[in-house]
Design a protein around this motif. Structure first.
Motif, PDB file in Angstrom:
ATOM      1  N   LEU A 174      11.842 -13.381  21.910  1.00 51.18           N
ATOM      2  CA  LEU A 174      10.809 -14.611  21.591  1.00 51.18           C
ATOM      3  C   LEU A 174       9.323 -14.249  21.240  1.00 51.18           C
ATOM      4  CD1 LEU A 174      10.648 -17.754  21.302  1.00 51.18           C
ATOM      5  CD2 LEU A 174      10.355 -17.698  23.859  1.00 51.18           C
ATOM      6  N   ALA A 175       9.020 -13.237  22.123  1.00 50.50           N
ATOM      7  CA  ALA A 175       7.444 -12.825  22.253  1.00 50.50           C
ATOM      8  C   ALA A 175       7.437 -12.142  20.908  1.00 50.50           C
ATOM      9  CB  ALA A 175       7.493 -11.896  23.331  1.00 50.50           C
ATOM     10  N   GLN A 176       8.113 -11.279  20.447  1.00 49.17           N
ATOM     11  CA  GLN A 176       7.933 -10.801  19.012  1.00 49.17           C
ATOM     12  C   GLN A 176       8.033 -11.514  17.952  1.00 49.17           C
ATOM     13  OE1 GLN A 176      11.588  -8.014  18.908  1.00 49.17           O
ATOM     14  NE2 GLN A 176      10.349  -6.216  19.780  1.00 49.17           N
ATOM     15  N   ARG A 177       9.020 -12.535  17.922  1.00 49.41           N
ATOM     16  CA  ARG A 177       8.830 -13.564  16.823  1.00 49.41           C
ATOM     17  C   ARG A 177       7.619 -14.309  16.773  1.00 49.41           C
ATOM     18  NH1 ARG A 177      12.335 -14.387  14.016  1.00 49.41           N
ATOM     19  NH2 ARG A 177      14.120 -15.704  13.701  1.00 49.41           N
ATOM     20  N   LEU A 178       7.046 -14.783  17.922  1.00 51.65           N
ATOM     21  CA  LEU A 178       5.422 -15.326  18.213  1.00 51.65           C
ATOM     22  C   LEU A 178       4.515 -14.495  18.218  1.00 51.65           C
ATOM     23  CD1 LEU A 178       6.707 -17.982  20.861  1.00 51.65           C
ATOM     24  CD2 LEU A 178       6.436 -18.430  18.845  1.00 51.65           C
ATOM     25  N   CYS A 179       4.475 -13.186  17.969  1.00 54.32           N
ATOM     26  CA  CYS A 179       3.508 -12.116  18.141  1.00 54.32           C
ATOM     27  C   CYS A 179       2.670 -12.301  19.344  1.00 54.32           C
ATOM     28  CB  CYS A 179       2.851 -12.445  16.828  1.00 54.32           C
ATOM     29  SG  CYS A 179       3.638 -11.907  15.384  1.00 54.32           S
ATOM     30  N   LEU A 180       3.316 -12.537  20.387  1.00 52.96           N
ATOM     31  CA  LEU A 180       2.442 -13.049  21.769  1.00 52.96           C
ATOM     32  C   LEU A 180       3.207 -11.697  22.831  1.00 52.96           C
ATOM     33  CD1 LEU A 180       2.987 -16.601  22.303  1.00 52.96           C
ATOM     34  CD2 LEU A 180       1.091 -15.481  21.460  1.00 52.96           C
ATOM     35  N   ASP A 181       2.362 -11.428  23.448  1.00 51.84           N
ATOM     36  CA  ASP A 181       2.729 -10.166  24.577  1.00 51.84           C
ATOM     37  C   ASP A 181       3.881 -11.289  25.589  1.00 51.84           C
ATOM     38  OD1 ASP A 181       1.366 -11.400  27.191  1.00 51.84           O
ATOM     39  OD2 ASP A 181      -0.472 -10.722  26.050  1.00 51.84           O
ATOM     40  N   ASN A 182       4.463 -10.157  26.274  1.00 47.93           N
ATOM     41  CA  ASN A 182       5.531 -10.843  27.017  1.00 47.93           C
ATOM     42  C   ASN A 182       5.208 -11.720  28.231  1.00 47.93           C
ATOM     43  OD1 ASN A 182       7.529  -9.514  25.594  1.00 47.93           O
ATOM     44  ND2 ASN A 182       8.131  -7.812  26.823  1.00 47.93           N
ATOM     45  N   SER A 183       4.178 -11.249  28.930  1.00 49.83           N
ATOM     46  CA  SER A 183       3.575 -12.102  30.131  1.00 49.83           C
ATOM     47  C   SER A 183       3.194 -13.475  29.547  1.00 49.83           C
ATOM     48  CB  SER A 183       2.655 -11.313  30.772  1.00 49.83           C
ATOM     49  OG  SER A 183       1.447 -11.250  29.741  1.00 49.83           O
ATOM     50  N   THR A 184       2.396 -13.184  28.253  1.00 51.74           N
ATOM     51  CA  THR A 184       1.950 -14.916  27.895  1.00 51.74           C
ATOM     52  C   THR A 184       3.325 -15.617  27.624  1.00 51.74           C
ATOM     53  OG1 THR A 184       0.005 -13.792  27.066  1.00 51.74           O
ATOM     54  CG2 THR A 184       0.805 -15.800  26.068  1.00 51.74           C
ATOM     55  N   THR A 185       4.041 -15.213  26.767  1.00 50.70           N
ATOM     56  CA  THR A 185       5.444 -15.848  26.746  1.00 50.70           C
ATOM     57  C   THR A 185       5.936 -16.265  27.873  1.00 50.70           C
ATOM     58  OG1 THR A 185       5.482 -14.365  24.569  1.00 50.70           O
ATOM     59  CG2 THR A 185       7.644 -15.675  25.295  1.00 50.70           C
ATOM     60  N   SER A 186       6.301 -15.507  28.809  1.00 55.14           N
ATOM     61  CA  SER A 186       6.976 -15.517  30.008  1.00 55.14           C
ATOM     62  C   SER A 186       6.329 -16.695  30.684  1.00 55.14           C
ATOM     63  CB  SER A 186       7.000 -14.463  30.824  1.00 55.14           C
ATOM     64  OG  SER A 186       7.689 -14.836  32.075  1.00 55.14           O
ATOM     65  N   ARG A 187       4.963 -16.766  30.636  1.00 61.96           N
ATOM     66  CA  ARG A 187       4.191 -18.022  31.275  1.00 61.96           C
ATOM     67  C   ARG A 187       4.617 -19.317  30.633  1.00 61.96           C
ATOM     68  NH1 ARG A 187      -0.062 -15.311  31.412  1.00 61.96           N
ATOM     69  NH2 ARG A 187      -1.162 -16.572  29.504  1.00 61.96           N
ATOM     70  N   HIS A 188       4.408 -19.327  29.435  1.00 65.24           N
ATOM     71  CA  HIS A 188       4.690 -20.595  28.598  1.00 65.24           C
ATOM     72  C   HIS A 188       6.294 -20.911  29.007  1.00 65.24           C
ATOM     73  CE1 HIS A 188       0.811 -21.162  26.632  1.00 65.24           C
ATOM     74  NE2 HIS A 188       0.867 -20.068  26.512  1.00 65.24           N
ATOM     75  N   VAL A 189       7.102 -20.106  28.707  1.00 63.83           N
ATOM     76  CA  VAL A 189       8.454 -20.223  29.108  1.00 63.83           C
ATOM     77  C   VAL A 189       8.828 -20.774  30.468  1.00 63.83           C
ATOM     78  CG1 VAL A 189      10.867 -19.264  29.248  1.00 63.83           C
ATOM     79  CG2 VAL A 189       9.318 -18.712  27.413  1.00 63.83           C
ATOM     80  N   HIS A 190       8.140 -20.309  31.396  1.00 63.77           N
ATOM     81  CA  HIS A 190       8.393 -20.845  32.603  1.00 63.77           C
ATOM     82  C   HIS A 190       7.808 -22.190  32.885  1.00 63.77           C
ATOM     83  CE1 HIS A 190       8.565 -20.700  37.194  1.00 63.77           C
ATOM     84  NE2 HIS A 190       7.358 -21.217  37.237  1.00 63.77           N
ATOM     85  N   GLY A 191       6.827 -22.731  32.320  1.00 59.57           N
ATOM     86  CA  GLY A 191       6.164 -24.075  32.204  1.00 59.57           C
ATOM     87  C   GLY A 191       7.257 -25.077  31.583  1.00 59.57           C
ATOM     88  N   LEU A 192       8.013 -24.596  30.521  1.00 55.04           N
ATOM     89  CA  LEU A 192       9.212 -25.214  29.874  1.00 55.04           C
ATOM     90  C   LEU A 192      10.263 -25.400  30.698  1.00 55.04           C
ATOM     91  CD1 LEU A 192       8.581 -24.041  26.358  1.00 55.04           C
ATOM     92  CD2 LEU A 192       8.105 -26.403  27.113  1.00 55.04           C
ATOM     93  N   VAL A 193      10.523 -24.253  31.516  1.00 55.56           N
ATOM     94  CA  VAL A 193      11.880 -24.363  32.374  1.00 55.56           C
ATOM     95  C   VAL A 193      11.503 -25.265  33.507  1.00 55.56           C
ATOM     96  CG1 VAL A 193      12.968 -23.040  34.261  1.00 55.56           C
ATOM     97  CG2 VAL A 193      12.439 -21.950  31.841  1.00 55.56           C
ATOM     98  N   GLU A 194      10.146 -25.351  34.060  1.00 62.45           N
ATOM     99  CA  GLU A 194       9.840 -26.096  35.410  1.00 62.45           C
ATOM    100  C   GLU A 194      10.009 -27.526  34.732  1.00 62.45           C
ATOM    101  OE1 GLU A 194       5.832 -24.951  36.356  1.00 62.45           O
ATOM    102  OE2 GLU A 194       6.770 -24.287  38.163  1.00 62.45           O
ATOM    103  N   LYS A 195       9.560 -27.799  33.454  1.00 64.52           N
ATOM    104  CA  LYS A 195       9.906 -29.335  32.883  1.00 64.52           C
ATOM    105  C   LYS A 195      11.401 -29.726  32.524  1.00 64.52           C
ATOM    106  CE  LYS A 195       4.993 -29.443  31.148  1.00 64.52           C
ATOM    107  NZ  LYS A 195       4.284 -29.789  29.896  1.00 64.52           N
TER     108      LYS A 195
END
Length: 156
Positions: free
Chosen positions: A60-81
């Motif tokens: 996912l991080a590669q596909r979005l051209c984001l680093d893993n920590s940024t991607t993880s933080r955004h995914v975590h927010g979606l998991v919480e919701k």
């Protein structure tokens, strides 16, 4: 004016058009996602998870051209919701994939519907054959960008 100067002017005009296009499309995406309670990046995550089967965080991080920590933080927010679920691999629990929950599927579909309606409204003034040729040209452009060493290269 020589050929090189003309080409440089054409490239500068193209850059100007890219800036305007990305800004306008970014505003459209922002409006479509914010009305649903997620950020633009989170909306992109929902889209990518929907279109990628059992995608990992790294993919996912590669596909979005984001680093893993940024991607993880955004995914975590979606998991919480409760829009995204993390699924451990049955044989290797260190390997986790991401999927949309039922709630996430509904939200992603809402965002897709809003974007589709907006894009259809923008292009309703174009004749059908112009829409087809424009789509072909945009595909060619994304392919050129993907092949460039200067651009982010998400897998397609």
């Amino acid at each position: 004016m020589d050929k090189s100067s003309n080409r440089k002017q054409d490239i500068q005009e193209m850059r100007h058009l890219f800036v305007i296009l990305s800004r306008q499309f970014g505003i459209l995406q922002k409006e479509s996602s914010q009305c649903c309670g997620v950020t633009t990046v989170q909306s992109h995550i929902l889209y990518e998870i929907k279109h990628g089967y059992h995608m990992t965080l790294n993919e996912l991080a590669q596909r979005l051209c984001l680093d893993n920590s940024t991607t993880s933080r955004h995914v975590h927010g979606l998991v919480e919701k409760e829009y995204v679920v993390r699924l451990p691999h049955p044989e290797d629990r260190r390997y986790v994939t991401l999927e949309l929950s039922e709630k996430g599927k509904v939200l992603e579909e809402e965002i897709t519907e809003m974007m589709t309606t907006s894009i259809m409204d923008m292009f309703k003034q174009l004749p059908e054959n112009r829409m087809t040729s424009m789509s072909t040209e945009i595909k060619e452009l994304t392919e050129i960008m993907r092949k460039s060493d200067m651009c982010c290269n998400p897998p397609f």
